[in-house]
Design a protein around this motif. Structure first.
Motif, PDB file in Angstrom:
ATOM      1  N   TRP A  17     -57.628  64.738 -18.166  1.00  0.00           N
ATOM      2  CA  TRP A  17     -58.655  64.205 -17.269  1.00  0.00           C
ATOM      3  C   TRP A  17     -58.380  64.628 -15.825  1.00  0.00           C
TER       4      TRP A  17
ATOM      5  N   SER B 140     -56.042  58.749 -20.035  1.00  0.00           N
ATOM      6  CA  SER B 140     -57.117  58.332 -19.133  1.00  0.00           C
ATOM      7  C   SER B 140     -56.521  57.808 -17.836  1.00  0.00           C
TER       8      SER B 140
ATOM      9  N   LYS C 281     -57.628  56.125 -13.615  1.00  0.00           N
ATOM     10  CA  LYS C 281     -58.624  55.653 -12.658  1.00  0.00           C
ATOM     11  C   LYS C 281     -57.935  55.304 -11.344  1.00  0.00           C
TER      12      LYS C 281
ATOM     13  N   THR D  41     -58.624  55.135 -24.188  1.00  0.00           N
ATOM     14  CA  THR D  41     -59.756  56.061 -24.137  1.00  0.00           C
ATOM     15  C   THR D  41     -60.538  55.970 -22.827  1.00  0.00           C
ATOM     16  N   SER D  42     -60.480  54.816 -22.164  1.00  0.00           N
ATOM     17  CA  SER D  42     -61.303  54.639 -20.972  1.00  0.00           C
ATOM     18  C   SER D  42     -60.724  53.533 -20.096  1.00  0.00           C
TER      19      SER D  42
ATOM     20  N   THR E 159     -59.689  48.111 -19.718  1.00  0.00           N
ATOM     21  CA  THR E 159     -59.208  49.261 -20.472  1.00  0.00           C
ATOM     22  C   THR E 159     -59.746  49.218 -21.898  1.00  0.00           C
TER      23      THR E 159
ATOM     24  N   GLU F 188     -65.071  53.442 -26.772  1.00  0.00           N
ATOM     25  CA  GLU F 188     -65.355  54.749 -26.176  1.00  0.00           C
ATOM     26  C   GLU F 188     -65.597  54.680 -24.672  1.00  0.00           C
ATOM     27  N   SER F 189     -66.076  53.536 -24.173  1.00  0.00           N
ATOM     28  CA  SER F 189     -66.420  53.450 -22.755  1.00  0.00           C
ATOM     29  C   SER F 189     -66.450  51.989 -22.336  1.00  0.00           C
TER      30      SER F 189
ATOM     31  N   HIS G  43     -70.841  56.955 -24.143  1.00  0.00           N
ATOM     32  CA  HIS G  43     -70.561  56.614 -22.745  1.00  0.00           C
ATOM     33  C   HIS G  43     -71.552  55.553 -22.286  1.00  0.00           C
TER      34      HIS G  43
ATOM     35  N   ASP H  38     -71.852  63.445 -22.557  1.00  0.00           N
ATOM     36  CA  ASP H  38     -71.584  62.835 -21.256  1.00  0.00           C
ATOM     37  C   ASP H  38     -72.918  62.662 -20.544  1.00  0.00           C
TER      38      ASP H  38
END
Length: 415
Positions: free
Chosen positions: A163, A204, A206, A248-249, A261, A302-303, A344, A386
């Motif tokens: 990422w 992942s 952030k 994953t996210s 998360t 997934e999101s 997403h 995406d």
């Protein structure tokens, strides 16, 4: 996880109609002749005939195109898309064809191509001031381009890339690699700092809104909050408190006080970013217990995302569920069901509306207050991998497995 959905075959009734047409031409056909004739039938051409029975429902849906513009320069699946944050007028897409393009959202004209990649471009994004754009491929080759000059100004190669993310207020770039390391560079000087992980993929990451800390998730289910200036891990969440599978996210609220998360273990965790305390675990489990890891993997998160206007979070699952939870009561508010896996989600900036994209190639808008579907937008003939909303959520730009990116104007009664 991103395999193309299998195309439905024609149903028995339609097969019988094909046989009847062939039989009219030659009533003496043997079974072998009939098989050869069927192999030669062009179903697409047959569907164009003046016969309402030729097309399946799925085939008719794939021909519906609600998009206002289609970008068709890619020759493989389009994996990622990003909008320039200042004007929202430029998009960058990266794809399986080892190419990335910067192009105009209004007319699809290419501003320039990010050349020189040697593997699928899976990451592409604009800097906070929209002056720079980064493109990164699976092999770990990262390139930064100056948008105004359309020229490459910096490049670097890491291990296999997981990422990329720009700093929210500076020309600083963060990248997570398959060896577990997280890299941070000042652009274009290339001054570098690395944050060493647990020896497995940094799956992942952030950067928090304060720009001083970053939350990074790993393949072993652990989570680390890094102090970007000091270079140390402020805390590590693992074991019983951590996830039991790869992350994953990751999302954070606008204040940066909470992180959410998601993992392949089917869990989402709400975390206090100041203390590292896990406030709650959110699950989409049905009443039946999940007995195997395969079942857990099949319902991977997934999101994830936070609502800006209400104390709600959303979690999207591979089984097609969009779950909306109330943060105050830590309870499930709504379960919105898609027919296929959700890829997403994105909340609108100033409302309680969530947009999703899924493996059927559909963008769907949901009202999180009621859990009701508001609208759907079709046009892709394969999965959407995406998508991104513009600032006022009037436009969605999608990246598809059908080699296309599309621009959809999202119409709502309150606009």
């Amino acid at each position: 996880m991103m395999d193309n959905p299998e195309e439905d075959s024609l149903n028995l009734h339609e097969d019988e109609e094909i046989i009847e047409v062939i039989d009219l031409n030659d009533t003496e056909l043997t079974a072998e002749d009939l098989a050869e004739e069927l192999e030669d039938v062009d179903f697409a051409e047959a569907g164009d005939a003046d016969d309402d029975g030729w097309e399946t429902e799925d085939e008719m849906e794939s021909e519906q195109d609600d998009s206002d513009l289609t970008f068709s320069k890619h020759t493989g699946s389009v994996f990622c898309v990003s909008l320039d944050p200042v004007t929202n007028g430029l998009a960058v897409t990266g794809g399986e064809d080892d190419r990335a393009f910067v192009w105009s959202v209004s007319d699809g004209d290419v501003l320039f191509e990010c050349t020189g990649h040697k593997d699928s471009v899976t990451c592409a994004a604009f800097s906070c001031d929209s002056k720079l754009v980064v493109s990164g491929d699976m092999s770990g080759l990262i390139k930064v381009w100056k948008v105004e000059d359309k020229e490459e100004i910096w490049s670097f190669e890491v291990g296999d890339l997981e990422w990329l993310e720009w700093h929210p207020c500076a020309p600083v770039l963060l990248a997570g690699a398959a060896d577990g390391n997280v890299w941070m560079w000042k652009i274009p000087s290339g001054e570098c700092k690395t944050f060493q992980g647990p020896g497995c993929q940094a799956t992942s990451g952030k950067i928090l809104p304060d720009g001083k800390r970053a939350v990074v998730g790993y393949e072993d289910g652990s989570l680390r909050l890094w102090d970007l200036k000091q270079g140390n891990a402020v805390y590590v969440i693992k074991g019983h408190d951590g996830h039991q599978g790869a992350l994953t996210s990751i999302a954070c609220n606008k204040e940066g006080t909470l992180a959410l998360t998601g993992s392949v273990d089917g869990q989402a965790k709400l975390i206090n970013t100041s203390t590292g305390k896990v406030l709650c675990s959110l699950s989409n489990e049905n009443s039946e217990a999940k007995d195997s890891m395969q079942e857990q993997d099949s319902n991977s998160v997934e999101s994830v995302g936070f609502c800006n206007v209400l104390p709600l979070v959303a979690v999207a699952y591979l089984d097609g569920t969009l779950a909306i939870y109330d943060m105050n009561s830590q309870s499930l508010r709504h379960r919105c069901k898609h027919e296929v896996g959700v890829v997403h989600l994105q909340w609108e900036e100033a409302s309680a509306v969530i947009s999703t994209c899924n493996l059927a190639g559909v963008v769907t808008l949901w009202d999180a207050r009621s859990g009701v579907m508001m609208s759907e937008y079709r046009g892709h003939s394969a999965e959407i991998l995406d998508f991104v909303l513009n600032r006022d959520a009037s436009v969605a730009i999608t990246a598809g497995g059908d080699h296309k990116a599309k621009v959809f104007c999202l119409q709502r009664p309150d606009r």
